[in-house]
Scaffold this motif. Structure first.
Motif, PDB file in Angstrom:
ATOM      1  N   ASP A  38      34.029  36.017  36.265  1.00  0.00           N
ATOM      2  CA  ASP A  38      34.325  36.221  37.683  1.00  0.00           C
ATOM      3  C   ASP A  38      35.708  35.709  38.062  1.00  0.00           C
ATOM      4  O   ASP A  38      36.201  36.011  39.156  1.00  0.00           O
ATOM      5  N   ASP A  67      39.951  39.004  38.573  1.00  0.00           N
ATOM      6  CA  ASP A  67      39.785  40.014  39.623  1.00  0.00           C
ATOM      7  C   ASP A  67      40.668  41.205  39.262  1.00  0.00           C
ATOM      8  O   ASP A  67      41.882  41.235  39.549  1.00  0.00           O
ATOM      9  N   ASN A  72      42.258  43.327  42.473  1.00  0.00           N
ATOM     10  CA  ASN A  72      43.382  42.707  43.183  1.00  0.00           C
ATOM     11  C   ASN A  72      44.444  42.153  42.250  1.00  0.00           C
ATOM     12  O   ASN A  72      45.415  41.540  42.705  1.00  0.00           O
ATOM     13  N   ARG A 111      44.422  39.608  40.120  1.00  0.00           N
ATOM     14  CA  ARG A 111      44.552  38.163  40.249  1.00  0.00           C
ATOM     15  C   ARG A 111      43.633  37.480  39.230  1.00  0.00           C
ATOM     16  O   ARG A 111      42.619  38.043  38.816  1.00  0.00           O
TER      17      ARG A 111
END
Length: 430
Positions: free
Chosen positions: A397, A400, A403, A405
């Motif tokens: 997790d 990302d 996005n 990131r």
């Protein structure tokens, strides 16, 4: 009549005003008196309460007349004393019969009730008891099954039942169950009521036979037969480290280290590794001072500076930090009058200049990263300066993709994520 609840608050009886623990509005005597007599006006106190049919007096007036007869010291009829009642002596409830049973409190001159004798087979006999003069440590290593085994011992039978229940709950194999039964026979064959089995007695005998000490201790503890007499490891470590120091220094250092480990008033416990590092750093210094001083209050500022300058680099700072912790605790608890470590500074160490990697080192790292997981680790360390713990604790997790990131060590950073193999750098791009 209900049973008196000990948690119920005390109150006053509505019939005789007796004070105490009551089962209801009335004490036991007034409740029984009310069941036997009808309500009417008492001749003595003029209250509407249960009165006796013969004289017309309530239980309170009759109790006052009875006490007047007892005070006179002679047996008499109650009627003359009932007419003389002009006042009431209040009393506590439930004093006419002992709380836990027993003979009734009779009038003076009444024959005392004798308790019936028990039948001969049930008569209680008192035997002498041998007091313990001293305790001898048992040596279970001398156990011989043919000579000492006693399968009929009631404590051994109970322990086997407890072990069977514990084994079913824990899922013991038949080999573990067999070892536990063997150990119980060794330990409990000669066991007697009131004894206790210590860990120091269990460990040598069971360990030499390869039997489970921890499981046996758990079974014995469930029966209340086990005493753990092991000395905590931190106590042994402290005693070993502080050996050779005079009592004054020994007490101050031990109190400081235990405060680091367990905390204290307005002091949170520190990591065990911190306490180990502090004491390990200053132990040679304390042993050197012990040859000259008997108490930390004799240590001077010059002594602190001398031990500071005796080392260099990171050790100099570690030593001053540990000594500050020791003397700060001693000053806080009134063991010293002045803290000699105040305003003693450690020169700041100038770090080395970071050098750029040469191309040979980079090529070697790329050649070593032959698998995808190693490539990922090298990329995180090279691009994002991720430390080993950060890399070990990363989750899926934390990346990302939408996005672009990535979260490293709790910090969100922009990342250049590319998925096509043909345009990917050998180390990847993050």
């Amino acid at each position: 009549m209900g049973k008196i609840n000990d948690s119920k608050p005390t109150a006053s009886c509505s019939g005789c005003f007796a004070w105490g623990l009551l089962p209801g509005r009335f004490c036991r005597g007034c409740y029984t008196y009310g069941q036997q007599h009808a309500i009417g006006e008492c001749v003595g106190c003029r209250r509407q309460v249960p009165v006796d049919e013969k004289y017309g007096y309530c239980r309170l007036c009759r109790a006052q007349a009875t006490w007047a007869i007892k005070a006179s010291g002679k047996a008499s009829v109650i009627e003359p004393y009932l007419r003389q009642v002009t006042w009431q002596q209040l009393f506590f409830a439930n004093l006419q019969r002992p709380k836990n049973g027993g003979p009734r409190v009779g009038k003076p001159g009444r024959r005392v009730l004798k308790m019936p004798l028990l039948p001969e087979p049930h008569r209680v006999t008192t035997t002498s008891t041998q007091l313990t003069l001293f305790t001898v440590t048992r040596d279970f290593r001398r156990f011989d099954r043919e000579l000492h085994a006693d399968p009929a011992n009631p404590w051994l039978i109970r322990a086997r039942q407890a072990a069977r229940a514990l084994g079913e709950a824990r899922g013991w194999s038949r080999w573990i169950t067999s070892d536990v039964n063997r150990a119980l026979v060794i330990v409990l064959s000669g066991f007697r009521e009131g004894e206790s089995i210590r860990y120091s007695e269990l460990f040598p005998a069971l360990r030499v036979r390869g039997l489970p000490v921890v499981r046996i201790a758990e079974v014995l503890d469930r029966l209340g037969l086990f005493t753990d007499d092991r000395v905590p490891a931190v106590d042994r470590w402290l005693e070993r480290k502080l050996d050779g120091m005079p009592p004054g220094i020994h007490r101050a250092v031990e109190a400081s280290v235990r405060t680091l480990l367990d905390g204290g008033p307005r002091s949170e416990p520190r990591s065990r590794h911190t306490a180990w590092a502090y004491l390990g750093e200053i132990q040679p210094v304390l042993l050197e001072w012990s040859s000259r001083y008997d108490h930390p209050r004799e240590v001077t500022r010059e002594d602190i500076i001398a031990v500071r300058d005796a080392v260099t680099g990171k050790q100099r700072q570690s030593r001053i930090v540990a000594l500050r912790s020791l003397f700060r605790h001693a000053k806080k608890n009134g063991q010293i009058f002045r803290n000699p470590t105040i305003r003693i500074r450690v020169p700041r160490q100038t770090g080395g200049v970071l050098q750029a990697l040469v191309q040979a080192d980079i090529d070697e790292a790329i050649a070593t990263a032959s698998t995808p997981d190693i490539r990922l680790i090298v990329a995180l360390a090279a691009v994002h300066a991720a430390r080993p713990k950060m890399i070990r604790t990363m989750q899926l997790d934390d990346v990302d993709l939408g996005n672009r990131r990535i979260t490293v060590g709790g910090h969100v950073r922009p990342a250049r994520l590319r998925h096509r193999r043909e345009d990917r750098h050998p180390l990847g791009s993050f």
